[in-house]
Design a protein around this motif. Sequence first.
Motif, PDB file in Angstrom:
ATOM      1  N   PRO A 141       0.827  -1.213   0.000  1.00 29.24           N
ATOM      2  CA  PRO A 141       0.000   0.000   0.000  1.00 29.24           C
ATOM      3  C   PRO A 141       0.857   1.257   0.000  1.00 29.24           C
ATOM      4  CG  PRO A 141      -0.878  -1.614   1.543  1.00 29.24           C
ATOM      5  CD  PRO A 141       0.442  -2.162   1.074  1.00 29.24           C
ATOM      6  N   GLY A 142       0.491   2.188  -0.864  1.00 26.26           N
ATOM      7  CA  GLY A 142       1.221   3.456  -0.942  1.00 26.26           C
ATOM      8  C   GLY A 142       2.350   3.453  -1.951  1.00 26.26           C
ATOM      9  N   GLU A 143       2.724   2.295  -2.470  1.00 26.77           N
ATOM     10  CA  GLU A 143       3.807   2.254  -3.444  1.00 26.77           C
ATOM     11  C   GLU A 143       3.314   2.664  -4.828  1.00 26.77           C
ATOM     12  OE1 GLU A 143       7.183  -0.819  -1.957  1.00 26.77           O
ATOM     13  OE2 GLU A 143       5.505  -1.735  -3.048  1.00 26.77           O
ATOM     14  N   ARG A 144       4.216   3.262  -5.593  1.00 23.99           N
ATOM     15  CA  ARG A 144       3.898   3.714  -6.940  1.00 23.99           C
ATOM     16  C   ARG A 144       4.342   2.655  -7.947  1.00 23.99           C
ATOM     17  NH1 ARG A 144       6.045   8.416  -9.101  1.00 23.99           N
ATOM     18  NH2 ARG A 144       4.029   8.950  -9.995  1.00 23.99           N
ATOM     19  N   VAL A 145       3.490   2.424  -8.968  1.00 26.06           N
ATOM     20  CA  VAL A 145       3.742   1.388  -9.967  1.00 26.06           C
ATOM     21  C   VAL A 145       3.772   2.006 -11.359  1.00 26.06           C
ATOM     22  CG1 VAL A 145       2.927  -0.775 -10.966  1.00 26.06           C
ATOM     23  CG2 VAL A 145       2.575  -0.327  -8.527  1.00 26.06           C
ATOM     24  N   LEU A 146       4.779   1.629 -12.138  1.00 22.19           N
ATOM     25  CA  LEU A 146       4.872   2.027 -13.541  1.00 22.19           C
ATOM     26  C   LEU A 146       4.982   0.772 -14.396  1.00 22.19           C
ATOM     27  CD1 LEU A 146       5.291   4.231 -15.789  1.00 22.19           C
ATOM     28  CD2 LEU A 146       7.752   3.885 -15.451  1.00 22.19           C
ATOM     29  N   VAL A 147       4.239   0.737 -15.475  1.00 22.63           N
ATOM     30  CA  VAL A 147       4.383  -0.325 -16.474  1.00 22.63           C
ATOM     31  C   VAL A 147       5.039   0.280 -17.706  1.00 22.63           C
ATOM     32  CG1 VAL A 147       3.208  -1.980 -17.951  1.00 22.63           C
ATOM     33  CG2 VAL A 147       2.366  -1.574 -15.625  1.00 22.63           C
ATOM     34  N   VAL A 148       6.139  -0.314 -18.147  1.00 26.70           N
ATOM     35  CA  VAL A 148       6.816   0.131 -19.361  1.00 26.70           C
ATOM     36  C   VAL A 148       6.383  -0.790 -20.498  1.00 26.70           C
ATOM     37  CG1 VAL A 148       9.033   0.472 -20.515  1.00 26.70           C
ATOM     38  CG2 VAL A 148       8.778   1.054 -18.089  1.00 26.70           C
ATOM     39  N   GLY A 149       5.666  -0.222 -21.465  1.00 21.12           N
ATOM     40  CA  GLY A 149       5.141  -1.005 -22.580  1.00 21.12           C
ATOM     41  C   GLY A 149       3.632  -0.937 -22.613  1.00 21.12           C
ATOM     42  N   GLY A 150       3.083  -0.488 -23.743  1.00 19.78           N
ATOM     43  CA  GLY A 150       1.639  -0.300 -23.852  1.00 19.78           C
ATOM     44  C   GLY A 150       0.957  -1.310 -24.750  1.00 19.78           C
ATOM     45  N   GLY A 151       1.574  -2.494 -24.907  1.00 25.22           N
ATOM     46  CA  GLY A 151       0.915  -3.555 -25.645  1.00 25.22           C
ATOM     47  C   GLY A 151      -0.090  -4.277 -24.764  1.00 25.22           C
ATOM     48  N   TYR A 193       9.538   5.444  -9.215  1.00 28.00           N
ATOM     49  CA  TYR A 193       8.556   4.421  -8.855  1.00 28.00           C
ATOM     50  C   TYR A 193       9.166   3.345  -7.962  1.00 28.00           C
ATOM     51  CZ  TYR A 193       5.639   6.535 -12.413  1.00 28.00           C
ATOM     52  OH  TYR A 193       4.894   7.434 -13.141  1.00 28.00           O
ATOM     53  N   ASP A 194       8.316   2.848  -7.062  1.00 31.00           N
ATOM     54  CA  ASP A 194       8.738   1.744  -6.200  1.00 31.00           C
ATOM     55  C   ASP A 194       8.831   0.441  -6.985  1.00 31.00           C
ATOM     56  OD1 ASP A 194       8.420   3.075  -3.378  1.00 31.00           O
ATOM     57  OD2 ASP A 194       6.576   3.547  -4.479  1.00 31.00           O
ATOM     58  N   VAL A 195       7.884   0.239  -7.899  1.00 34.33           N
ATOM     59  CA  VAL A 195       7.836  -0.971  -8.720  1.00 34.33           C
ATOM     60  C   VAL A 195       7.691  -0.574 -10.182  1.00 34.33           C
ATOM     61  CG1 VAL A 195       6.510  -3.047  -9.270  1.00 34.33           C
ATOM     62  CG2 VAL A 195       6.811  -2.365  -6.885  1.00 34.33           C
ATOM     63  N   VAL A 196       8.542  -1.152 -11.024  1.00 33.04           N
ATOM     64  CA  VAL A 196       8.447  -0.942 -12.463  1.00 33.04           C
ATOM     65  C   VAL A 196       8.328  -2.305 -13.126  1.00 33.04           C
ATOM     66  CG1 VAL A 196       9.485   0.033 -14.535  1.00 33.04           C
ATOM     67  CG2 VAL A 196       9.875   1.129 -12.321  1.00 33.04           C
ATOM     68  N   ILE A 197       7.318  -2.476 -13.964  1.00 31.68           N
ATOM     69  CA  ILE A 197       7.113  -3.727 -14.687  1.00 31.68           C
ATOM     70  C   ILE A 197       7.526  -3.516 -16.134  1.00 31.68           C
ATOM     71  CG2 ILE A 197       5.417  -5.424 -15.467  1.00 31.68           C
ATOM     72  CD1 ILE A 197       3.794  -4.796 -12.949  1.00 31.68           C
ATOM     73  N   ASP A 198       8.576  -4.224 -16.550  1.00 30.90           N
ATOM     74  CA  ASP A 198       9.027  -4.156 -17.942  1.00 30.90           C
ATOM     75  C   ASP A 198       8.206  -5.143 -18.752  1.00 30.90           C
ATOM     76  OD1 ASP A 198      10.328  -4.206 -20.375  1.00 30.90           O
ATOM     77  OD2 ASP A 198      11.948  -5.499 -19.647  1.00 30.90           O
ATOM     78  N   ALA A 199       7.220  -4.632 -19.490  1.00 32.31           N
ATOM     79  CA  ALA A 199       6.326  -5.482 -20.273  1.00 32.31           C
ATOM     80  C   ALA A 199       6.640  -5.439 -21.754  1.00 32.31           C
ATOM     81  CB  ALA A 199       4.873  -5.045 -20.049  1.00 32.31           C
ATOM     82  N   ALA A 200       7.770  -4.843 -22.132  1.00 29.74           N
ATOM     83  CA  ALA A 200       8.105  -4.705 -23.551  1.00 29.74           C
ATOM     84  C   ALA A 200       9.191  -5.676 -23.994  1.00 29.74           C
ATOM     85  CB  ALA A 200       8.529  -3.270 -23.850  1.00 29.74           C
ATOM     86  N   GLY A 201      10.140  -5.969 -23.115  1.00 33.61           N
ATOM     87  CA  GLY A 201      11.157  -6.957 -23.449  1.00 33.61           C
ATOM     88  C   GLY A 201      12.171  -6.495 -24.478  1.00 33.61           C
ATOM     89  N   SER A 202      12.729  -5.298 -24.289  1.00 37.05           N
ATOM     90  CA  SER A 202      13.750  -4.799 -25.209  1.00 37.05           C
ATOM     91  C   SER A 202      14.861  -4.123 -24.413  1.00 37.05           C
ATOM     92  CB  SER A 202      13.140  -3.793 -26.192  1.00 37.05           C
ATOM     93  OG  SER A 202      12.718  -2.619 -25.511  1.00 37.05           O
ATOM     94  N   ASP A 203      15.985  -3.897 -25.068  1.00 37.92           N
ATOM     95  CA  ASP A 203      17.089  -3.194 -24.407  1.00 37.92           C
ATOM     96  C   ASP A 203      16.626  -1.844 -23.876  1.00 37.92           C
ATOM     97  OD1 ASP A 203      18.374  -5.354 -25.524  1.00 37.92           O
ATOM     98  OD2 ASP A 203      20.053  -4.195 -26.321  1.00 37.92           O
ATOM     99  N   SER A 204      15.863  -1.122 -24.706  1.00 38.22           N
ATOM    100  CA  SER A 204      15.447   0.223 -24.319  1.00 38.22           C
ATOM    101  C   SER A 204      14.421   0.189 -23.188  1.00 38.22           C
ATOM    102  CB  SER A 204      14.883   0.977 -25.526  1.00 38.22           C
ATOM    103  OG  SER A 204      13.754   0.305 -26.064  1.00 38.22           O
ATOM    104  N   SER A 205      13.530  -0.805 -23.177  1.00 39.22           N
ATOM    105  CA  SER A 205      12.523  -0.853 -22.113  1.00 39.22           C
ATOM    106  C   SER A 205      13.149  -1.208 -20.768  1.00 39.22           C
ATOM    107  CB  SER A 205      11.410  -1.851 -22.452  1.00 39.22           C
ATOM    108  OG  SER A 205      11.877  -3.181 -22.459  1.00 39.22           O
ATOM    109  N   LEU A 206      14.157  -2.071 -20.798  1.00 34.88           N
ATOM    110  CA  LEU A 206      14.817  -2.421 -19.540  1.00 34.88           C
ATOM    111  C   LEU A 206      15.634  -1.246 -19.020  1.00 34.88           C
ATOM    112  CD1 LEU A 206      14.816  -4.831 -17.694  1.00 34.88           C
ATOM    113  CD2 LEU A 206      16.859  -5.693 -18.842  1.00 34.88           C
ATOM    114  N   ALA A 207      16.260  -0.499 -19.929  1.00 38.68           N
ATOM    115  CA  ALA A 207      16.983   0.708 -19.523  1.00 38.68           C
ATOM    116  C   ALA A 207      16.014   1.746 -18.965  1.00 38.68           C
ATOM    117  CB  ALA A 207      17.750   1.275 -20.714  1.00 38.68           C
ATOM    118  N   ARG A 208      14.863   1.893 -19.616  1.00 35.53           N
ATOM    119  CA  ARG A 208      13.857   2.848 -19.147  1.00 35.53           C
ATOM    120  C   ARG A 208      13.337   2.436 -17.770  1.00 35.53           C
ATOM    121  NH1 ARG A 208      11.713   7.014 -17.308  1.00 35.53           N
ATOM    122  NH2 ARG A 208       9.484   7.355 -17.661  1.00 35.53           N
TER     123      ARG A 208
END
Length: 307
Positions: A141-151, A193-208
């Motif tokens: 609770p209270g943690e911020r979540v970012l998802v990288v990748g809009g597929g 962000y406290d949690v970042v989910i890399d949902a794109a699977g690329s060099d650039s998404s993991l760096a982001r």
Amino acid sequence: MNTDDGIRTIEVDEPGGTGVRLSVAAAGICGTDVQFAGIGMTGFVYGHEFAGVDDTGRPYFVEPTIYGGECEECRSGNPQRCIEPNHGNLGVFSDGGMAEAIVVPDYTLLALPPQLDVKDACLIEPGSVAWHAVRRAQVQPGERVLVVGGGTIGLLAAAAAQNHGFDVDVDTRHRHQLAAAEQLGFGKPSDAYDVVIDAAGSDSSLARSAEAARRGGRIVTLGVYLDKMPIPGSAISQVKELTYINSIAYGRHDGVREVEEVASMLARRPDIAQTLITHRFPIEDAREAFRVAADRGAGAIKVVIEP
């Protein structure tokens, strides 16, 4: 099926064997299917995201994981990590659901809630992949979540996090993905962000993902990396003391199937399927369906084949 001439619709034998026969209602094209087609993988019917109806007309989703059920991983609720010789996945090196009919083991079936259309139920599979990743992240609770990748996977991961009561932002690449994220109530990236989910699977998404994570943050690698995973080095990952969490497929927890939880979410929120399924093709147009699915810049999110 992928053939030496590329994706084609062909006649195959009536499915046989032990199990339940389903008439397939819809099968989603996954990024993995597109990758398989791109490298020319042949010899089996694609499709691990599918749902259909039995001979009585009752609708089911098919959880495509094939497992033995006796090893320690299976008994602990992780059939996706089964170590028995017969483990595998329908649609991955064995025939899947991009066909008019299929026979599946009865333990793979999930009866659908009445509010979920069987033609939308193919989203349960990628939704469960996303759901499992959110659980693996152990968001507090209270943690911020970012998802990288809009597929599909990224937007379903955001929906899963939102379903658990968390505010979630999505970092998208294409304009139509941003529109879908906004329509589903997700925010735009800002700060750390406290949690970042890399949902794109690329060099650039993991760096982001590493860039967007706060110091001491957690990154869930949900994108598919077929070779090496290019984790940023000491300038980011070590200085921030980031934790990397792998996630694959889905299983059970506390006796509950994750696919069942996702089916309930999709039944409660028909807007998810309405937003994510952007294209539907008859099976005769499978070649065109794969072409569209491979062209994210053309406006596709989830492309579905309806036999």
